[in-house]
Design an enzyme around this catalytic site. Structure first.
Site, PDB file in Angstrom:
ATOM      1  N   ARG A  32      72.360  22.698 -91.537  1.00  0.00           N
ATOM      2  CA  ARG A  32      71.759  24.022 -91.394  1.00  0.00           C
ATOM      3  C   ARG A  32      70.358  24.075 -91.987  1.00  0.00           C
ATOM      4  O   ARG A  32      69.537  24.891 -91.559  1.00  0.00           O
ATOM      5  CB  ARG A  32      72.621  25.089 -92.074  1.00  0.00           C
ATOM      6  CG  ARG A  32      73.906  25.419 -91.336  1.00  0.00           C
ATOM      7  CD  ARG A  32      74.485  26.725 -91.859  1.00  0.00           C
ATOM      8  NE  ARG A  32      73.480  27.766 -91.815  1.00  0.00           N
ATOM      9  CZ  ARG A  32      73.270  28.657 -92.787  1.00  0.00           C
ATOM     10  NH1 ARG A  32      74.003  28.625 -93.883  1.00  0.00           N
ATOM     11  NH2 ARG A  32      72.339  29.575 -92.667  1.00  0.00           N
ATOM     12  N   CYS A  72      76.211  31.328 -95.093  1.00  0.00           N
ATOM     13  CA  CYS A  72      77.020  30.741 -96.154  1.00  0.00           C
ATOM     14  C   CYS A  72      77.695  31.806 -97.001  1.00  0.00           C
ATOM     15  O   CYS A  72      77.132  32.872 -97.265  1.00  0.00           O
ATOM     16  CB  CYS A  72      76.142  29.868 -97.058  1.00  0.00           C
ATOM     17  SG  CYS A  72      75.506  28.388 -96.237  1.00  0.00           S
TER      18      CYS A  72
END
Length: 424
Positions: free
Chosen positions: A399, A119
């Site tokens: 995720r 991220c």
């Protein structure tokens, strides 16, 4: 046109019931690469069925390992690994891909791993990891986006981290267990998944002491064998569910949790006026009346987790008065705030501080997840808001949260996960 995942939520429904926490994402992505240090197969239990785990499976299989996974239990046979260079298209999908570098260096004396992805939440340098590997005798180079590590044999050393970096601590541990001699990691990270990795390494025959404190001692060079090990529950999923229960004025019992890991969050929820009670592996959270605004500062464990900052801001957006949230770990972790503003949240950002003036209600709106935990924040906001909220880029949520739609539906929420085509 291309396909994109969406998560829709009809808000205003209090969550009620009992829900079980999945295995820990952050523990899983450290333990799975560590299995390549063994000289025989490992069985890892209580794994979450999330996209990060599947990416690791793809990388291990590409490297030559034999892997089976039934959605909870994984068996890894490292004896057939024949490559030391996982491909970019897989490594870029997750931050933890660089945990493969020390274990591949152990097996081949060399590793070539694309720089870690994951991220976009601000600068995430690997200088402390490089510092640790270099102290152990490795040569480390980064060229054209590839991290190359060579060194055979490595030797024990004193490693002094400039900050308690989780990634650097894990990478130092993975290298130190096969380096000859004694290693001491000073200013080590103390997160629960650091302890879990140490316990897994111990189950394989490694000598690791002090995990969970700021000094970890390792006697390296011991042959490691396969083992069977169950990883800990997910601390951040637990916290997200606790926040969601409080935000909706719900009444939720979270099971298979470790309340000790949640003490910093529990203290803040109690300060807001939320009922929190824990017993054994159960945490009972009940939202009661008007919530009070508070101040929150993210810190390294055992402080308030940076990974819970985003969903906490969603909760504070409907709390009375003004709250101040200071992000001390990542400098770019407030990018999701624009999405909360679209839903009516009153939030100002000054440098690394969010000033949140509580509002009576949020309203549904089309919003976009900018990263994994931002997605969690938008789920909490959607559960609060009037109307139906649609979250784009919902693949980020996969995720780190296993079957979050099913779990929320089990608690009474009206949510749906779907895919549709959107213009490129």
């Amino acid at each position: 046109m291309s396909k994109q995942e969406f998560f829709s939520i009809r808000g205003g429904i209090p969550l009620r019931g009992e829900v079980k926490v999945s295995g820990g994402k952050n523990a899983a992505v450290a333990v799975i690469p560590a299995a390549l240090l063994a000289n025989s197969p490992c069985t890892i239990e209580n794994l979450p069925d999330i996209s990060d785990v599947h990416v690791l499976i793809d990388m291990l299989e590409w490297l030559g390992a034999k892997v089976t996974f039934d959605g909870s239990t994984m068996t890894v046979d490292p004896t057939t690994v024949s490559r030391y260079n996982p491909p970019y298209e897989l490594a870029r999908k997750m931050r933890a891909s660089y945990y493969l570098a020390p274990v591949l260096t152990y097996r081949f004396g060399r590793a070539e791993v694309p720089m870690p992805g994951g991220c976009d939440i601000g600068a995430r340098p690997i200088d402390q990891t490089v510092k640790a590997w270099t102290a152990l005798g490795a040569d480390v180079n980064t060229q054209r986006g590839v991290l190359t590590v060579t060194g055979e044999p490595l030797h024990g050393a004193d490693i002094h981290l400039d900050m308690p970096s989780v990634g650097a601590t894990i990478n130092a541990m993975l290298a130190a267990v096969f380096a000859e001699g004694a290693t001491t990691i000073h200013n080590a990270a103390k997160e629960p998944h650091i302890v879990d990795l140490a316990n897994f390494l111990g189950s394989m025959g490694a000598w690791v002491k002090g995990a969970g404190t700021d000094i970890i001692r390792i006697r390296g060079g011991r042959p490691l064998h396969g083992s069977t090990y169950a990883i800990i529950p997910d601390q951040i999923e637990t916290g997200t569910l606790m926040i969601a229960a409080a935000a909706t004025g719900g009444d939720v019992v979270i099971t298979d949790a470790i309340p000790y890991h949640m003490e910093s969050l529990s203290a803040k929820l109690l300060e807001m006026g939320v009922y929190v009670h824990d017993e054994d592996d159960r945490i009972h959270v009940r939202g009661e009346g008007l919530l009070r605004g508070i101040n929150v500062k993210t810190q390294y464990y055992p402080g308030f987790p940076t990974d819970l900052q985003q969903p906490m801001v969603s909760l504070l957006s409907i709390a009375g008065g003004t709250s101040v949230v200071t992000e001390n770990i990542y400098e770019a972790r407030f990018r999701y705030v624009d999405e909360l503003r679209r839903m009516g949240a009153n939030i100002r950002i000054v440098d690394r501080v969010a000033i949140v003036d509580g509002t009576d209600r949020l309203m549904s709106a089309p919003v976009t997840a900018t990263d994994l935990r931002a997605g969690a924040a938008l789920i909490v906001a959607g559960l609060i808001a009037e109307g139906t909220t649609e979250i784009a880029n919902a693949h980020f949520i996969r995720r780190g949260y296993e079957k979050i739609d099913e779990k929320l539906r089990h608690l009474g929420a009206q949510v749906e996960w779907y895919t549709r085509e959107v213009p490129d």
